[in-house]
Design an enzyme around this catalytic site. Structure first.
Site, PDB file in Angstrom:
ATOM      1  N   ASP A 174     -12.503   5.362  -2.717  1.00 55.90           N
ATOM      2  CA  ASP A 174     -13.075   4.022  -2.926  1.00 55.90           C
ATOM      3  C   ASP A 174     -14.091   3.987  -4.062  1.00 55.90           C
ATOM      4  OD1 ASP A 174     -11.661   2.622  -0.998  1.00 55.90           O
ATOM      5  OD2 ASP A 174     -13.097   3.084   0.596  1.00 55.90           O
ATOM      6  N   ASP A 218       0.847  -1.209   0.000  1.00 51.64           N
ATOM      7  CA  ASP A 218       0.000   0.000   0.000  1.00 51.64           C
ATOM      8  C   ASP A 218       0.877   1.252   0.000  1.00 51.64           C
ATOM      9  OD1 ASP A 218      -3.116  -0.825   1.275  1.00 51.64           O
ATOM     10  OD2 ASP A 218      -1.472  -2.259   1.430  1.00 51.64           O
ATOM     11  N   ASP A 267      -6.488   5.602  -4.240  1.00 49.54           N
ATOM     12  CA  ASP A 267      -6.405   4.479  -3.306  1.00 49.54           C
ATOM     13  C   ASP A 267      -5.334   3.549  -3.866  1.00 49.54           C
ATOM     14  OD1 ASP A 267      -6.652   2.484  -1.480  1.00 49.54           O
ATOM     15  OD2 ASP A 267      -8.850   2.461  -1.499  1.00 49.54           O
TER      16      ASP A 267
HETATM   17  P1  AMP Z   1     -14.764  -3.575  -0.629  1.00 47.96           P
HETATM   18  O1  AMP Z   1     -13.569  -4.339  -1.037  1.00 47.96           O
HETATM   19  O2  AMP Z   1     -15.626  -3.128  -1.752  1.00 47.96           O
HETATM   20  O3  AMP Z   1     -15.516  -4.204   0.486  1.00 47.96           O
HETATM   21  O4  AMP Z   1     -14.243  -2.181  -0.105  1.00 47.96           O
HETATM   22  C1  AMP Z   1     -13.056  -1.972   0.529  1.00 47.96           C
HETATM   23  C2  AMP Z   1     -13.173  -0.610   1.148  1.00 47.96           C
HETATM   24  O5  AMP Z   1     -14.252  -0.582   2.076  1.00 47.96           O
HETATM   25  C3  AMP Z   1     -11.977  -0.231   1.959  1.00 47.96           C
HETATM   26  O6  AMP Z   1     -11.087   0.490   1.157  1.00 47.96           O
HETATM   27  C4  AMP Z   1     -12.563   0.654   3.064  1.00 47.96           C
HETATM   28  O7  AMP Z   1     -12.233   2.017   2.835  1.00 47.96           O
HETATM   29  C5  AMP Z   1     -14.046   0.494   2.920  1.00 47.96           C
HETATM   30  N1  AMP Z   1     -14.763   0.250   4.183  1.00 47.96           N
HETATM   31  C6  AMP Z   1     -14.254   0.118   5.426  1.00 47.96           C
HETATM   32  N2  AMP Z   1     -15.247  -0.071   6.347  1.00 47.96           N
HETATM   33  C7  AMP Z   1     -16.417  -0.019   5.670  1.00 47.96           C
HETATM   34  C8  AMP Z   1     -17.798  -0.113   6.050  1.00 47.96           C
HETATM   35  N3  AMP Z   1     -18.171  -0.325   7.311  1.00 47.96           N
HETATM   36  N4  AMP Z   1     -18.725  -0.024   5.076  1.00 47.96           N
HETATM   37  C9  AMP Z   1     -18.381   0.158   3.794  1.00 47.96           C
HETATM   38  N5  AMP Z   1     -17.072   0.260   3.367  1.00 47.96           N
HETATM   39  C10 AMP Z   1     -16.113   0.174   4.295  1.00 47.96           C
HETATM   40 MG    MG Z   2     -10.084   1.298  -0.407  1.00 49.18          MG
END
Ligand code: AMP
Ligand code: MG
Length: 345
Positions: free
Chosen positions: A287, A46, A134
């Site tokens: 994101d 990262d 990101d």
């Molecule tokens: P995904 O792989 O689509 O689940 O998304 C990953 C991203 O979800 C990470 O980069 C975080 O920034 C974000 N994330 C962290 N916690 C949460 C949450 N409670 N709800 C939704 N997205 C989140």
């Molecule tokens: Mg992310």
């Protein structure tokens, strides 16, 4: 600057970071990870990917304004406490793409991403346009040898106008299992009004090909894609919403903005991110910015669960929005109706 110049630099930056990530993902056992204050994981990759992207933008375009996920705080702290192991590991990863990098240069490059946009452009710096980055979106996917993305977007007046999404483990071949990282990977890119293009994530000379997404025919089974993490989206609510669309294909679960890419290229029809009941989470701009632009350019409708446009003018968070709904127009309307009918139960 013209948008094509900006796009070619952004593509190079993402290609370099994607190559770096692929090499490190092949050596995961040695890499290890740390946990950040918000309980999410972060790895050497990262930090290294953020340094390489920020350095490339600065080198080729001049000092950039970047809003990025990572900061160099932890690297600086450990070094100050006499533990240079982490910065040394980041530096050796960075040098595979930025040969004459120094530790100080890497820390500075990572911290270029600390720009703070404030709602309505009231922040410091030049907010007439800025980058959202990101470096590894879906670090959990990266660590489980699955999917993740390097996501870079240019945002102007509250909307992304350029997006580049490196999907270093995603195959061009729809039949390859998502948990088998492809040795070449893919990159998707586009500018507002110009369509979406696909290329490989290895060689910058590879000619891009325009993505032509077929509209799903009425009566064909509809395929959902969604997060692997049940804490990021409600799998249960998505299942109930999808049931109202008729016949369904097996859903795809994958990490990061690869979901937007998979929808943009037609491998899935729908991407749903439905807040869990009671969730107060605010989505982060990095994101969604690149993925949302590409999905829109592929002809998909992109809104939040209330049918609102995603508003990228609010700082680091999408604080005017809840969740996301991505689908072709006809399905998108049905989905918003089904989400409304489901309510908050
Ligand atoms: P995904 O792989 O689509 O689940 O998304 C990953 C991203 O979800 C990470 O980069 C975080 O920034 C974000 N994330 C962290 N916690 C949460 C949450 N409670 N709800 C939704 N997205 C989140
Ligand atoms: Mg992310």
């Amino acid at each position: 600057m013209s948008q094509p110049d900006r796009l070619s630099v952004a593509r190079l930056a993402v290609l370099r970071a994607s190559r770096l990530c692929r090499r490190l993902q092949a050596d995961l056992a040695r890499l290890g990870s740390m946990t950040k204050g918000d309980a999410s994981p972060v790895t050497v990759a990262d930090f290294a990917a953020q340094a390489v992207v920020a350095h490339t933008l600065r080198e080729m375009l001049g000092p950039p304004t970047i809003v990025a996920e990572e900061s160099a705080l932890e690297l600086r702290r450990r070094r100050a406490e006499g533990d240079p192991g982490l910065i040394d590991a980041v530096l050796s990863a960075v040098r595979t793409e930025w040969a004459d990098a120094t530790a100080e240069g890497v820390l500075e490059a990572i911290d270029l991403g600390a720009a703070e946009p404030l709602p309505s452009g009231g922040g410091r710096g030049d907010w007439s346009g800025f980058w959202a980055l990101d470096p590894i979106d879906g670090t959990k996917g990266f660590l489980r040898n699955g999917q993740y993305a390097v996501a870079l977007a240019w945002i102007e007046a509250g909307s992304p106008t350029l997006g580049v999404l490196g999907c270093p483990a995603l195959s061009k071949d729809f039949n390859r299992p998502l948990d088998e990282p492809d040795p070449r990977g893919t990159i998707y890119f586009g500018v507002a009004g110009g369509g979406v293009y696909e290329t490989g994530a290895e060689d910058e000379r590879e000619a891009p090909v325009r993505v032509r997404r077929l509209e799903p025919a009425e009566g064909e089974p509809v395929r959902l894609c969604e997060s692997v993490e049940g804490s990021h989206t409600s799998h249960d609510r998505a299942e109930k919403v999808m049931e109202r669309l008729g016949e369904l294909a097996e859903p795809l679960r994958l990490d990061g903005q690869t979901k937007y890419a998979v929808a943009a290229r037609g491998q899935a029809d729908v991407y749903l991110r439905l807040p869990r009941p009671g969730s107060r989470y605010t989505e982060r701009i990095w994101d969604h910015a690149a993925g949302a632009l590409l999905a829109r350019e592929a002809g998909l409708a992109v809104t939040d669960v209330d049918g609102r446009e995603l508003d990228f003018s609010r700082g680091r968070g999408l604080d005017k929005n809840r969740g996301v709904v991505v689908a072709p127009a006809r399905l998108h309307g049905l989905l918003l109706g089904a989400i409304r009918a489901l309510g908050e139960d």
